[in-house]
Write an enzyme that holds these catalytic residues in place. Sequence first.
Site, mmCIF file in Angstrom:
data_model
loop_
_atom_site.group_PDB
_atom_site.id
_atom_site.type_symbol
_atom_site.label_atom_id
_atom_site.label_comp_id
_atom_site.label_asym_id
_atom_site.label_seq_id
_atom_site.Cartn_x
_atom_site.Cartn_y
_atom_site.Cartn_z
ATOM 1 N N THR A 409 -39.643 2.164 3.112
ATOM 2 C CA THR A 409 -39.384 0.750 2.822
ATOM 3 C C THR A 409 -40.513 0.124 2.016
ATOM 4 O O THR A 409 -41.632 0.609 2.039
ATOM 5 C CB THR A 409 -39.268 0.024 4.170
ATOM 6 O OG1 THR A 409 -38.296 0.691 4.921
ATOM 7 C CG2 THR A 409 -38.926 -1.435 4.033
ATOM 8 N N ASP A 451 -30.606 4.618 11.028
ATOM 9 C CA ASP A 451 -30.816 3.291 11.628
ATOM 10 C C ASP A 451 -29.647 2.872 12.525
ATOM 11 O O ASP A 451 -29.751 1.898 13.261
ATOM 12 C CB ASP A 451 -31.039 2.227 10.545
ATOM 13 C CG ASP A 451 -32.502 2.108 10.153
ATOM 14 O OD1 ASP A 451 -33.361 2.689 10.853
ATOM 15 O OD2 ASP A 451 -32.806 1.436 9.153
#
Length: 599
Positions: A409, A451
Site C-alpha cells: 500500500t 483482505d
Amino acid sequence: MKRKTLSLQCAIILFCIVLSACRTGPQQPGLRQSTGMYQYDNETKSVGVRKTGPYYSDRQAVTGKNGMVASAHPEASRVGVDMLKAGGNAVDAAVAVQFALAVVYPGAGNVGGGGFMVYRDRSGQAYTLDFREKGPEKAQKDMYLDSAGNVIPSLSITGHLASGVPGSVDGMVEAHRRFGKLSWAQVLQPAIDLAEKGVVLTEREALGLNRTKKSFLAVNPDKRYFMKPDTTDWKTGELLIQTDLGQVLRRIQAQGRAGFYEGETARLLVAEMQRGGGIITENDLKNYHAIWRDPLVGTYRNYKIITMPPTSSGGVALLQLLRLVEPYPLRKWGWNSDSTVQVMIEAERRVYADRAKFLGDPDFVKVPVQELIDRNYLKNRWADFSFDRATDSKNVKGGNLPGYESLETTHFSVVDKDGNAVAITTTLNGGYGSRVVVGGAGFLMNNEMDDFSIKPGVPNMFGLIGNQANAVAPGKRMLSSMTPTIVEQEGKLYMVVGTPGGSTIITSVFQTILNVLDHGMTMQQSVNALKFHHQWLPDKTTFENGAFSDETIRKLQARGYILEQLTNSLGRMDCILFRPDGTLEGASDPRADNTSVGY
Ligand code: DON
C-alpha cells in the site's frame, strides 16, 4: 490451518523500512518541555530495549506556499508538483501521482490494484471515491479452503487466485472526469515517460526487487519483468525500463477506462488469468466501476474529521478511536505516558473487535456506521475498563447493537494553491501484490482477496480476523483498513493524512492526528514520532524501539500489558498541514523513500 500473520510480501516491505533506520537526531526542546516525559532511565532490561528517543529521525518538514505533494517516491512527488505548476488542481496532480507511482514504485503503486480517495475542495465540500478491488463474479465463499474446510496456505496471497478485479484506473478516470482541469493526456504523460525512459532505482526499490526475484520467477513464465536481462541483482542507481507498462499507459491515455477494462489490455489480463488458473473474466473488467460515497464526517473536540466510509473500516475505526479517548486528558498526561498509552490501547482493543464483527462491504451487508460512532455506544464500551489492569482481549467482543448479527500500500497527499486537498491511499495489498505480472502488459496484479475473511476467525496476513460481514462473495469489495483523512479546524483545511501498513494504518493515523491536535507537535514531528499498535487479537502491544519511556513500560507491564518491541517500523506517513500563516508543511515519513515536494 492458520495463515501466517505476516506474509513474505509484508516481510519485504518491513525489511525495507528497517533499512533506513536512523533515529539519533536531536529532540525538539519545545516538545520535551511541553510533555515532560522524555527522560529515560536505564531500566530497560525487562524488554531488552535500547532507548533512543521519541523520534524515528530528525527529518525536517518541506514548506511551500503554492502547493504540496507528499508521496512515497521523490519522482512521483515531482510529477505532482509539475502538474500543479502547469495550472492543474489537486485532483490533476493526484491522478498523475497515482499513475507515476505505478511506474516508479511497483511494490505498491499500481494500475492492477485499488484504493480510496478523500477530496475536500476549496469551498469545504467533501467527496470520497471508492475504487477498491472487487471479488470476481466466479469468487466463492470457500474458494480458499480445502475439502476438509481448512485454509490452503498462500492461495489468497500469491498467484492468480489472489487478485480482485482492479479498481485504480476507473477510480482515476472518475476523479479526473469530475474534478480535473488539465487534459487526461497531460496527466498520463509523466508516467508514460517514466515507464519508457526508465526510472532510476533507489536503494530500497533495488533491494525490494532483488528480494522478490524468486517469487517473480516462480509465478511468471516471462522472465523479463522486473528482471535484469542476465537476472543478476539490481543495484542502486540502475535504470528500470517498463516498455509494456508504457504501452498500457498509452492505451489508457488514448481510450480512458476502455484502455484498461476493454480491448488489448483486458484481453492480456484475462489471458494471464486463464494461463495461471485465475478467475477474472472480461465481464468482471467491463462491470467494474468506482463508487462515489458520502464521506464519513465526525468531530473530535473542535476539529472536523473527514474520512473514508466502508468499504474501508479505517474511517469508522478512526472516529471510534478519537471519540473513545476524547473524554480523557491526553495532553495533560503527556505523549506516550502510561495513562495516555493505556487508554489508547484499550480503545484500540475494543475498536478492532467491532471491526471484526460488523464491518464489510456496505453494498452487501448492513454496516451500522452511525451506531458504531455514537458517543453513547462508545461510552458503554468503556464499562469493563479499569486503570488497574489490562482488559483481557478474550473477554472483549464486538459491541451489542440490537438488530445486527455477527455475521504494499501507499498513501499520498496533495494540496493546491486554492486549498483543494486530496488524500489517496492505494494498494496491491502485499508488496508487489500477487507477484503475477500480466504477460504482455507488464503490470502487477493485487493480492487483495486476502483482505476478505476467507474463513471466520482465521487471521489474514495482517493478523486481522473477520466474520460473515467480510466473507468472500462475487462482486463484493473486501474490507480495508486504509484511512485517507482530512482534518478541518474552524471550517478551514488543516491536515491531510494517511499511510500504508495493513492493520496498523488505523492506529498510525490515530496517533499522527493526536500528536498534532493534543500534543502540540508539528506535522513532521508527528510523522517522525515513534509509534505503537494494538489490534485486539493477538492481545499484545507492538511498539517501535523508543516509543515508550522506561517508566511507561514498567507501569504498563505491571498492569498486565504484553509489550513487544518491533524490529521494524510502523507507518510510512505522507501528510500535509496548513499552517496558520498560510504555509503548507509537507511531512513525509523518514522510514522510507517518502518525499514531500512543495513550491
Ligand atoms: O486495504 C488494506 O487494508 C490492506 N490491503 C492494506 C495493505 C497495506 O497497507 C500493505 N502495506 N504495508
